[in-house]
Scaffold this motif. Sequence first.
Motif, PDB file in Angstrom:
ATOM      1  N   GLY A 121      48.648  21.912  44.200  1.00 41.61           N
ATOM      2  CA  GLY A 121      49.472  21.882  45.004  1.00 41.61           C
ATOM      3  C   GLY A 121      50.345  23.124  45.505  1.00 41.61           C
ATOM      4  N   TRP A 122      49.852  24.396  44.699  1.00 36.42           N
ATOM      5  CA  TRP A 122      50.501  25.494  45.202  1.00 36.42           C
ATOM      6  C   TRP A 122      49.838  25.844  46.463  1.00 36.42           C
ATOM      7  CZ3 TRP A 122      50.501  24.540  39.829  1.00 36.42           C
ATOM      8  CH2 TRP A 122      51.629  24.416  39.039  1.00 36.42           C
ATOM      9  N   GLN A 123      50.626  26.225  47.412  1.00 29.64           N
ATOM     10  CA  GLN A 123      50.165  26.850  48.725  1.00 29.64           C
ATOM     11  C   GLN A 123      50.168  28.343  48.794  1.00 29.64           C
ATOM     12  OE1 GLN A 123      52.284  25.071  51.884  1.00 29.64           O
ATOM     13  NE2 GLN A 123      51.758  22.871  51.364  1.00 29.64           N
ATOM     14  N   THR A 124      51.025  28.972  47.917  1.00 32.41           N
ATOM     15  CA  THR A 124      51.048  30.385  47.879  1.00 32.41           C
ATOM     16  C   THR A 124      50.789  31.068  46.362  1.00 32.41           C
ATOM     17  OG1 THR A 124      52.810  30.496  49.701  1.00 32.41           O
ATOM     18  CG2 THR A 124      52.506  32.476  48.213  1.00 32.41           C
ATOM     19  N   ILE A 125      49.762  31.727  46.440  1.00 33.29           N
ATOM     20  CA  ILE A 125      49.670  32.911  45.128  1.00 33.29           C
ATOM     21  C   ILE A 125      49.628  34.113  45.480  1.00 33.29           C
ATOM     22  CG2 ILE A 125      47.690  33.548  43.677  1.00 33.29           C
ATOM     23  CD1 ILE A 125      46.501  30.819  43.676  1.00 33.29           C
ATOM     24  N   LYS A 126      50.410  34.763  44.481  1.00 30.60           N
ATOM     25  CA  LYS A 126      50.725  36.285  44.438  1.00 30.60           C
ATOM     26  C   LYS A 126      49.743  37.159  43.569  1.00 30.60           C
ATOM     27  CE  LYS A 126      53.941  40.088  44.349  1.00 30.60           C
ATOM     28  NZ  LYS A 126      55.166  40.406  44.282  1.00 30.60           N
ATOM     29  N   LEU A 127      48.972  37.964  44.203  1.00 31.01           N
ATOM     30  CA  LEU A 127      48.154  38.735  43.268  1.00 31.01           C
ATOM     31  C   LEU A 127      48.524  40.247  43.331  1.00 31.01           C
ATOM     32  CD1 LEU A 127      44.633  37.558  44.971  1.00 31.01           C
ATOM     33  CD2 LEU A 127      45.785  36.871  42.918  1.00 31.01           C
ATOM     34  N   TYR A 128      48.613  40.867  42.018  1.00 32.15           N
ATOM     35  CA  TYR A 128      49.154  42.025  41.804  1.00 32.15           C
ATOM     36  C   TYR A 128      48.096  42.894  41.363  1.00 32.15           C
ATOM     37  CZ  TYR A 128      51.976  45.636  39.538  1.00 32.15           C
ATOM     38  OH  TYR A 128      52.375  46.881  38.993  1.00 32.15           O
ATOM     39  N   PHE A 129      47.971  44.136  42.064  1.00 30.51           N
ATOM     40  CA  PHE A 129      47.127  45.163  41.749  1.00 30.51           C
ATOM     41  C   PHE A 129      47.579  46.690  41.652  1.00 30.51           C
ATOM     42  CE2 PHE A 129      45.092  41.934  44.335  1.00 30.51           C
ATOM     43  CZ  PHE A 129      43.824  41.630  43.582  1.00 30.51           C
ATOM     44  N   MET A 130      47.006  47.401  41.334  1.00 33.27           N
ATOM     45  CA  MET A 130      47.379  48.961  40.953  1.00 33.27           C
ATOM     46  C   MET A 130      46.124  49.621  41.783  1.00 33.27           C
ATOM     47  SD  MET A 130      49.007  49.662  37.381  1.00 33.27           S
ATOM     48  CE  MET A 130      47.427  48.930  36.430  1.00 33.27           C
ATOM     49  N   ILE A 131      46.843  50.720  42.347  1.00 35.77           N
ATOM     50  CA  ILE A 131      45.750  51.718  42.767  1.00 35.77           C
ATOM     51  C   ILE A 131      46.083  53.070  42.430  1.00 35.77           C
ATOM     52  CG2 ILE A 131      45.396  50.601  45.228  1.00 35.77           C
ATOM     53  CD1 ILE A 131      47.621  52.609  46.298  1.00 35.77           C
ATOM     54  N   GLY A 132      45.251  54.136  42.564  1.00 40.38           N
ATOM     55  CA  GLY A 132      45.552  55.302  42.054  1.00 40.38           C
ATOM     56  C   GLY A 132      44.994  55.437  40.565  1.00 40.38           C
ATOM     57  N   LEU A 133      44.218  54.460  40.079  1.00 38.16           N
ATOM     58  CA  LEU A 133      43.621  54.469  38.581  1.00 38.16           C
ATOM     59  C   LEU A 133      42.482  55.456  38.506  1.00 38.16           C
ATOM     60  CD1 LEU A 133      43.369  50.339  38.480  1.00 38.16           C
ATOM     61  CD2 LEU A 133      44.815  51.780  37.040  1.00 38.16           C
ATOM     62  N   PRO A 134      42.484  55.739  37.127  1.00 38.19           N
ATOM     63  CA  PRO A 134      41.438  57.010  36.753  1.00 38.19           C
ATOM     64  C   PRO A 134      39.968  56.489  37.307  1.00 38.19           C
ATOM     65  CG  PRO A 134      42.826  56.579  34.899  1.00 38.19           C
ATOM     66  CD  PRO A 134      43.253  55.413  35.730  1.00 38.19           C
ATOM     67  N   THR A 135      39.215  57.371  37.979  1.00 33.73           N
ATOM     68  CA  THR A 135      37.843  57.356  38.332  1.00 33.73           C
ATOM     69  C   THR A 135      38.105  56.426  39.585  1.00 33.73           C
ATOM     70  OG1 THR A 135      36.913  55.221  36.944  1.00 33.73           O
ATOM     71  CG2 THR A 135      37.117  57.437  35.764  1.00 33.73           C
ATOM     72  N   GLU A 136      38.890  55.938  40.189  1.00 34.59           N
ATOM     73  CA  GLU A 136      38.842  54.770  41.300  1.00 34.59           C
ATOM     74  C   GLU A 136      38.122  55.416  42.659  1.00 34.59           C
ATOM     75  OE1 GLU A 136      42.181  51.940  42.542  1.00 34.59           O
ATOM     76  OE2 GLU A 136      42.708  53.959  43.435  1.00 34.59           O
TER      77      GLU A 136
END
Length: 597
Positions: free
Chosen positions: A414-429
């Motif tokens: 029943g949830w209509q919204t999901i939040k996804l959390y990410f990082m950028i600037g990681l080593p070797t990215e």
Amino acid sequence: MRLDPALATPDAVRRALDDVLPLVQKPARYTGGEFNSVVKEHAGRVSLALIYPDVYDVGTSNLGIQILYEIVNEHDRFVCERAYAPWVDMEAQLRRRGLPLYGLESKTPLREFDVIGFSLAYELDYTNVLNVLDLAGIPLLARDRGPNDPIIVGGGSNTTNPEPMSDFFDLYLIGEGEEAIVDLLSLCERLRDGKKRPDRDRFLREAAAIEGAYVPRFYAVEYAGDGTVAGIRPTGDAPATATVPIKKRVADMVDFDYPRRPVVPFMDTVHDRAAIEIMRGCGRGCRFCQADMIYRPRRVRPREQIIQMAARLLESTGHNELSLLSLSSADIKHIDLVLQDAVDLFDDETLTISLPSTRVDAFNVDLAALIERGKRSGITFAPEAGTERMREVIHKGVSEAETLAAAELAFSRGWQTIKLYFMIGLPTETDEDVRGITLLAQRVLEVGRRYHGKRARVTVGVSTMVPKPHTPFQWAAQARRHEILAKVALLQEGMRDRGLRFSWHDPESTHVEGLLSRGDRRVGGAILEAWRRGARFDAWSEHLRWDAWTAGVEAAGVDLGFYTWREKDVHEILPWDHIDVGVPRWHLTAQWRAALK
């Protein structure tokens, strides 16, 4: 700040506030008198002011402050009050009138307290520490304080690198404070000898013997020709108890079933709910995560104690939301039983239960069913990186299939919204890793649309990684501004679907955070110069003064890139190497090398 001598008593402060409070936003930030607050006479007692260096709305929700406030006030021979960083409008009124910053409970000016303890949980609050000291009429630099000034103590997670703020603190309590703060106040009581305050030098010398205590004045830093740290060791006049390394203090969380009666504010706050720390530490070993490293060993509250605490908290506060706090709540084996106990004990029509830290791979059908019995709150998953390769680099251990399975479960419930959390600037990215974030977000949205059509939403939050001390990434170079902006542009290009919402942090704040996170003692000059140029509330994007920081860094002769954008050699002595958090350096080195492979 020049204080008005006529405003040096609690009664005078109260009278002045009658004129001041109608002129500021949210005057309830400054009144005190909240439900469950504790008011004691100061006479004959050792006094402590606990300060969270951010605005009341944020700081009053801090669990550490709540716990220490109750522990100290349970001792009749101590009195503990609270203070927070005043918002800019209140600061202006204080400065205009020469009105000192004060403890909320009695309105006693802060400079009249025996000990002032700051919770250091976020680097971007450091200039607020200086502002609070100035508004209290207390010398900013520890070396300038005399016998009539309070002892300034730092605690909290950021004391695991105490060096950048060491010029401003008399001592630090490194590690967990439940027992250490009582030891410190007991020492103060013993050394007072009928005087208002103990002799400062004697107090600091004896305090150095307290487990977890670090007195910066008793340690000297030597630098190599290339600017790196050559060593840190006790000074010639340091007491015998000033040794290296300084080991963090560890408390048995089960022995401290706090908070019991937390202060209930008169106004809305950031986290307006009852909170219980159900686990301390994690043990998952994510290579970017400082909390995992510094809060070891992992400790879990017994199921029975959690429910007893919940019943007492909800009764003593009137809250109808219960937050079960940990670094990874769903990793606790009996978490489903705890949730079941909670919904059985309380009216599930009114009680909301939240698990702020839910791993993607631990979110299962039983937890979803139990959580949704209360008011349905948002669900946040943290894949952290967009590709399988990148998640292996950071040792996240969560696959795309697990993320999509968790999303399907949530949308189907029943949830209509999901939040996804990410990082950028990681080593070797690489750019491919960054584009992987948008691809994963689109796939999660596709799952949502199967259940909710166009009502399905995926919110993508992206922050820039700031390498932290005592982690395998402590040697990593931090991404530069132009690199961050290029990555953000790639993400914006792939987030054009109306069902995707994208937010990101400005790069300037991460550069300041990086400087303060991995700086050495020389960075204190930059903090002071930035504050003098108007830096405060740096954690608030609308108040961050990048110009003040660049000017402050230049005035102090500090090289920002030396601390942030430079990859460090694994053999280099780091500014925090004299602090022992219980994780051996060889382990961090091995994990760093594994990440690079």
